[in-house]
Design an enzyme around this catalytic site. Structure first.
Site, PDB file in Angstrom:
ATOM      1  N   GLY A   3       2.433   2.229  10.811  1.00  0.00           N
ATOM      2  CA  GLY A   3       3.393   3.329  10.685  1.00  0.00           C
ATOM      3  C   GLY A   3       4.083   3.692  11.990  1.00  0.00           C
ATOM      4  O   GLY A   3       4.745   4.712  12.095  1.00  0.00           O
ATOM      5  N   HIS A  33      -9.653   1.222   4.746  1.00  0.00           N
ATOM      6  CA  HIS A  33      -8.388   1.394   5.463  1.00  0.00           C
ATOM      7  C   HIS A  33      -8.626   2.312   6.662  1.00  0.00           C
ATOM      8  O   HIS A  33      -9.420   3.247   6.586  1.00  0.00           O
ATOM      9  CB  HIS A  33      -7.323   1.989   4.530  1.00  0.00           C
ATOM     10  CG  HIS A  33      -5.947   1.907   5.131  1.00  0.00           C
ATOM     11  ND1 HIS A  33      -5.512   2.801   6.079  1.00  0.00           N
ATOM     12  CD2 HIS A  33      -4.938   1.023   4.951  1.00  0.00           C
ATOM     13  CE1 HIS A  33      -4.284   2.456   6.448  1.00  0.00           C
ATOM     14  NE2 HIS A  33      -3.923   1.383   5.772  1.00  0.00           N
ATOM     15  N   LYS A  55       0.185   4.207  -0.209  1.00  0.00           N
ATOM     16  CA  LYS A  55      -0.435   5.387   0.419  1.00  0.00           C
ATOM     17  C   LYS A  55      -0.170   6.626  -0.457  1.00  0.00           C
ATOM     18  O   LYS A  55      -0.061   6.491  -1.669  1.00  0.00           O
ATOM     19  CB  LYS A  55       0.054   5.538   1.859  1.00  0.00           C
ATOM     20  CG  LYS A  55      -0.163   4.240   2.669  1.00  0.00           C
ATOM     21  CD  LYS A  55      -0.022   4.413   4.148  1.00  0.00           C
ATOM     22  CE  LYS A  55      -0.279   3.067   4.831  1.00  0.00           C
ATOM     23  NZ  LYS A  55      -0.257   3.130   6.285  1.00  0.00           N
ATOM     24  N   GLU A  66      -5.509  -4.945  10.349  1.00  0.00           N
ATOM     25  CA  GLU A  66      -4.501  -3.911  10.566  1.00  0.00           C
ATOM     26  C   GLU A  66      -4.785  -3.184  11.873  1.00  0.00           C
ATOM     27  O   GLU A  66      -5.597  -2.244  11.905  1.00  0.00           O
ATOM     28  CB  GLU A  66      -4.538  -2.889   9.422  1.00  0.00           C
ATOM     29  CG  GLU A  66      -4.221  -3.474   8.062  1.00  0.00           C
ATOM     30  CD  GLU A  66      -3.595  -2.442   7.126  1.00  0.00           C
ATOM     31  OE1 GLU A  66      -2.585  -2.782   6.507  1.00  0.00           O
ATOM     32  OE2 GLU A  66      -4.101  -1.307   7.046  1.00  0.00           O
ATOM     33  N   GLU A 107      -7.039   4.669   7.772  1.00  0.00           N
ATOM     34  CA  GLU A 107      -6.810   6.096   7.491  1.00  0.00           C
ATOM     35  C   GLU A 107      -8.034   6.718   6.813  1.00  0.00           C
ATOM     36  O   GLU A 107      -8.303   7.896   6.990  1.00  0.00           O
ATOM     37  CB  GLU A 107      -5.530   6.246   6.648  1.00  0.00           C
ATOM     38  CG  GLU A 107      -4.284   5.976   7.502  1.00  0.00           C
ATOM     39  CD  GLU A 107      -3.102   5.371   6.774  1.00  0.00           C
ATOM     40  OE1 GLU A 107      -3.062   5.412   5.536  1.00  0.00           O
ATOM     41  OE2 GLU A 107      -2.211   4.824   7.461  1.00  0.00           O
ATOM     42  N   ASN A 154       0.884  -1.169   0.000  1.00  0.00           N
ATOM     43  CA  ASN A 154       0.000   0.000   0.000  1.00  0.00           C
ATOM     44  C   ASN A 154       0.921   1.218   0.000  1.00  0.00           C
ATOM     45  O   ASN A 154       1.504   1.548   1.029  1.00  0.00           O
ATOM     46  CB  ASN A 154      -0.904  -0.026   1.240  1.00  0.00           C
ATOM     47  CG  ASN A 154      -1.751   1.235   1.348  1.00  0.00           C
ATOM     48  OD1 ASN A 154      -1.744   2.071   0.447  1.00  0.00           O
ATOM     49  ND2 ASN A 154      -2.464   1.382   2.454  1.00  0.00           N
ATOM     50  N   SER A 207       3.265  -2.224  10.283  1.00  0.00           N
ATOM     51  CA  SER A 207       4.713  -2.316  10.524  1.00  0.00           C
ATOM     52  C   SER A 207       5.288  -3.686  10.177  1.00  0.00           C
ATOM     53  O   SER A 207       6.245  -4.141  10.791  1.00  0.00           O
ATOM     54  CB  SER A 207       5.064  -1.927  11.963  1.00  0.00           C
ATOM     55  OG  SER A 207       4.682  -0.586  12.220  1.00  0.00           O
TER      56      SER A 207
HETATM   57  P1  13P Z   1       2.911   0.326   7.634  1.00  0.00           P
HETATM   58  O1  13P Z   1       3.436  -0.956   7.052  1.00  0.00           O
HETATM   59  O2  13P Z   1       3.646   1.539   7.163  1.00  0.00           O
HETATM   60  O3  13P Z   1       2.791   0.237   9.129  1.00  0.00           O
HETATM   61  O4  13P Z   1       1.428   0.507   7.074  1.00  0.00           O
HETATM   62  C1  13P Z   1       0.546  -0.550   7.165  1.00  0.00           C
HETATM   63  C2  13P Z   1      -0.667  -0.203   6.379  1.00  0.00           C
HETATM   64  O5  13P Z   1      -1.436   0.654   6.778  1.00  0.00           O
HETATM   65  C3  13P Z   1      -0.896  -0.900   5.121  1.00  0.00           C
HETATM   66  O6  13P Z   1      -2.158  -0.646   4.630  1.00  0.00           O
END
Ligand code: 13P
Length: 247
Positions: A171, A94, A11, A165, A96, A9, A209
């Site tokens: 992150g 997601h 982002k 997740e 976010e 992803n 992560s």
């Molecule tokens: P990270 O791997 O940066 O923690 O992000 C995970 C994520 O949100 C994947 O969709």
């Protein structure tokens, strides 16, 4: 045994030059992967990646999709548009999007439904916040989030991908331990089994992560069928190591 899925992803990262370099490094480093591989790119770059990844082992994904078919929905991207760019997967729900854009369980379920109807595999994200985990509500939260999608999609549920997740692990460099992740994956698997005779073929990915150092241990868990990777998917060597760990 079903193949694992490793999905990046990206982002809101990248640009024409950086995407090209990353895609070429991935393709150059990838022999025939034993697992399924995808990258979920920002919408404006799907056309670029469709060309770069054509006829390769890396499938293309989007990071979101509209629940609506077409019309007056400024800023949204429809499943038909994604299809034109060869998109196979779309992340929906997601954390976010839930957090910054107020996406509800019902909205996420409607997006999953729209994707499924168009033959795009929704990667349905579920996960608890730190406060919810500390309050002992992890199971309740992830089950509620998944239940909305199951309710809206009935037997088509066997065509989805689920991504667990935990919000506190995204992150932050704080990964769920393999045991913590497996525990939640088992809960999700049981919920899927109750809804579908084909639950065992549904991939349940872990995200939060996941990196080159911890991927193998996470992927060794019985109900962890792959990963949804943020930060580490932007570095070709790291993403390739994770892909190899899923082999
Ligand atoms: P990270 O791997 O940066 O923690 O992000 C995970 C994520 O949100 C994947 O969709």
């Amino acid at each position: 045994m079903k193949k694992k899925l490793i999905a990046g992803n990206w982002k809101m990262n990248g640009g024409l030059a950086a995407n090209e370099a990353l895609a070429k490094a991935l393709l150059g480093g990838l022999s025939v992967p034993a697992c399924n591989v995808a990258v979920c790119a920002p919408a404006p770059y799907l056309a670029q990646l469709q060309v770069l990844l054509a006829n390769s082992a890396i499938a293309l994904g989007a990071q979101d999709v509209s629940a609506h078919e077409s019309g007056a929905y400024t800023g949204e991207v429809s499943v038909a548009m994604l299809k034109e760019f060869g998109v196979r997967y779309a992340i929906v729900g997601h954390s976010e999007r839930r957090q910054y854009h107020g996406e509800t369980d019902a909205a996420v379920a409607a997006k999953a439904q729209r994707a499924l109807a168009a033959g795009i595999t929704p990667i349905v994200c579920v996960g608890e916040t730190l406060a919810e985990r500390e309050a002992g509500k992890t199971e309740e939260v992830v089950k509620r989030q998944l239940a909305a999608v199951i309710h809206a999609n009935g037997h088509c549920i066997s065509e989805i991908v689920v991504a667990y997740e935990p919000v506190w692990a995204i992150g932050t460099g704080k990964t769920a331990s393999p045991e913590q992740a497996q525990q939640v994956h088992a809960v999700l698997r049981a919920q899927l089994r109750a809804a579908s005779d084909h639950a065992d073929r549904i991939a349940i990915l872990y995200g939060g992560s996941m990196n080159a150092a911890n991927a193998a241990q996470l992927l060794a868990q019985p109900d962890i069928d792959g990963g949804l990777i943020g930060g580490a998917s932007l570095k070709a060597p790291d993403f390739l190591t994770i892909i190899a760990a899923a082999g």
